[in-house]
Design a protein around this motif. Structure first.
Motif, PDB file in Angstrom:
ATOM      1  N   THR A 150      -9.842   8.937   5.690  1.00 52.61           N
ATOM      2  CA  THR A 150      -8.733   8.682   6.616  1.00 52.61           C
ATOM      3  C   THR A 150      -7.483   9.429   6.202  1.00 52.61           C
ATOM      4  O   THR A 150      -6.833  10.068   7.014  1.00 52.61           O
ATOM      5  CB  THR A 150      -8.430   7.163   6.664  1.00 52.61           C
ATOM      6  OG1 THR A 150      -9.610   6.464   7.052  1.00 52.61           O
ATOM      7  CG2 THR A 150      -7.323   6.874   7.666  1.00 52.61           C
ATOM      8  N   LYS A 198      -8.511   0.974   9.742  1.00 57.46           N
ATOM      9  CA  LYS A 198      -8.568   2.414   9.477  1.00 57.46           C
ATOM     10  C   LYS A 198      -9.631   3.079  10.343  1.00 57.46           C
ATOM     11  O   LYS A 198      -9.444   4.187  10.842  1.00 57.46           O
ATOM     12  CB  LYS A 198      -8.846   2.684   8.003  1.00 57.46           C
ATOM     13  CG  LYS A 198      -7.657   2.502   7.096  1.00 57.46           C
ATOM     14  CD  LYS A 198      -7.836   3.207   5.763  1.00 57.46           C
ATOM     15  CE  LYS A 198      -8.895   2.591   4.922  1.00 57.46           C
ATOM     16  NZ  LYS A 198      -8.976   3.224   3.580  1.00 57.46           N
ATOM     17  N   GLY A 258      -7.145   5.053  12.299  1.00 59.35           N
ATOM     18  CA  GLY A 258      -6.871   6.081  11.303  1.00 59.35           C
ATOM     19  C   GLY A 258      -5.679   5.720  10.422  1.00 59.35           C
ATOM     20  O   GLY A 258      -5.507   4.571  10.005  1.00 59.35           O
ATOM     21  N   TRP A 259      -4.825   6.744  10.171  1.00 61.39           N
ATOM     22  CA  TRP A 259      -3.744   6.552   9.204  1.00 61.39           C
ATOM     23  C   TRP A 259      -2.695   5.550   9.675  1.00 61.39           C
ATOM     24  O   TRP A 259      -1.909   5.051   8.859  1.00 61.39           O
ATOM     25  CB  TRP A 259      -3.086   7.890   8.869  1.00 61.39           C
ATOM     26  CG  TRP A 259      -2.389   8.564  10.001  1.00 61.39           C
ATOM     27  CD1 TRP A 259      -2.904   9.503  10.838  1.00 61.39           C
ATOM     28  CD2 TRP A 259      -1.032   8.371  10.424  1.00 61.39           C
ATOM     29  NE1 TRP A 259      -1.964   9.910  11.763  1.00 61.39           N
ATOM     30  CE2 TRP A 259      -0.803   9.228  11.525  1.00 61.39           C
ATOM     31  CE3 TRP A 259       0.019   7.562   9.977  1.00 61.39           C
ATOM     32  CZ2 TRP A 259       0.415   9.295  12.187  1.00 61.39           C
ATOM     33  CZ3 TRP A 259       1.236   7.623  10.648  1.00 61.39           C
ATOM     34  CH2 TRP A 259       1.425   8.478  11.726  1.00 61.39           C
TER      35      TRP A 259
END
Length: 320
Positions: free
Chosen positions: A98, A165, A169-170
């Motif tokens: 990630t 995540k 994602g981030w």
């Protein structure tokens, strides 16, 4: 050595974290790209929970490979680099995580595994620094390539939800960051190189080898991965609006005299806290501790990266 020995096909090892799910058959893709670049079939080594990459990398070195490609997140990269540092075997990156912090700093397209493999096999090669970090006076040290931290940033990493995540994602780190904003500063004693120790009340101390983190935010302005120097950042928000001052300090790229953020540049640093604090190394949460010793080892790792212009905050002499 005979002329024929010079022309033997080279062989790469791929140390892969099998829990990182992707939409392509990575093993088949790696074999195809290696054939296309004139390399032998790659040695395929999967990490395990008990051995996240060090043992597989040692096996690859023992088998005489010409390159080790870390296929996974920043934790896999760190474990592989830990064994390759100080050897003549270069490291290539196939980002699958990630954060992918090192890959982002090196302009490796994290959405293009074939391009990342080609950069690992035939890209430019540089010697870069690694930072050794010892926690609580342990006998053995870890290494990191991007950053390590004690306090708020480590608590954020440890509290980030894996399921989130996978979905966003981030941005999952933002969720964890907001939940960990409340908290008390800790009395922290810091020694930079061989200087006189000083004391601060801090929420976080971070060491950086290169500058960017997720979202393109540059938290270590001017950090270069091959300059033989370590960047130290301290974070000390004051009062209810203290985190706004921290954010402003980040946006000013370290310019200004607000004590909410301070920067130091060194070759070694020692950090001692009065109470146990969360600790992370290249995004991996490793638990709590009260003492860190960080020391940079210049140009000790051979690292493959794509050809082309590089952000001058990454390399001392970026190629045109």
């Amino acid at each position: 050595m005979t002329d024929s020995a010079h022309h033997l096909p080279r062989r790469a090892a791929v140390v892969v974290n099998p829990i990182k799910h992707v939409d392509v058959d990575l093993r088949a893709l790696a074999a195809k790209v290696c054939r296309g670049e004139g390399w032998e079939e790659p040695l395929w080594l999967e990490t395990t929970k008990e051995d996240p990459g060090q043992g597989q990398t040692r096996q690859a070195i023992d088998e005489g490979v010409d390159l080790v490609i870390a296929a996974g997140g920043d934790g896999t990269v760190r474990c592989v680099a830990e064994e390759l540092a100080g050897t003549d075997v270069p490291l290539g990156l196939l980002p699958l995580g990630t954060g992918n912090l090192l890959a982002r700093n090196l302009d490796i397209d994290i959405t293009n595994p074939e391009g990342a493999l080609r950069a690992a096999l035939s890209g430019t090669e540089r010697k870069v620094d690694v930072v050794h970090i010892t926690v609580d006076h342990a006998q053995e040290s870890h290494v990191f390539l991007v950053m390590a931290g004690l306090g708020f940033d480590a608590a954020l990493m440890g509290d980030t939800r894996d399921d989130l995540k996978d979905k966003v994602g981030w941005l999952a780190y933002v969720d964890a960051g907001i939940r960990n904003l409340p908290g008390k500063p800790t009395k922290t004693r810091i020694t930079i190189d061989d200087g006189k120790p000083f004391v601060r009340r801090l929420r976080s101390v971070m060491g950086g080898n290169c500058g960017k983190i997720v979202g393109g935010l540059e938290i270590f302005p001017g950090a270069k991965i091959d300059d033989g120097l370590l960047e130290i950042m301290t974070v000390a928000p004051q009062g209810r609006l203290g985190w706004f001052a921290v954010l402003a300090g980040l946006l000013r790229r370290g310019k200004g005299k607000d004590p909410s953020i301070e920067y130091f540049q060194c070759r070694s640093a020692e950090v001692q806290t009065t109470e146990p604090q969360d600790i992370e190394i290249d995004g991996d949460y490793i638990g709590k501790g009260t003492h860190l010793l960080l020391r940079v080892y210049p140009n000790s790792l051979r690292l493959r990266m794509p050809y082309g212009p590089k952000d001058p905050a990454v390399l001392v002499s970026p190629e045109p």
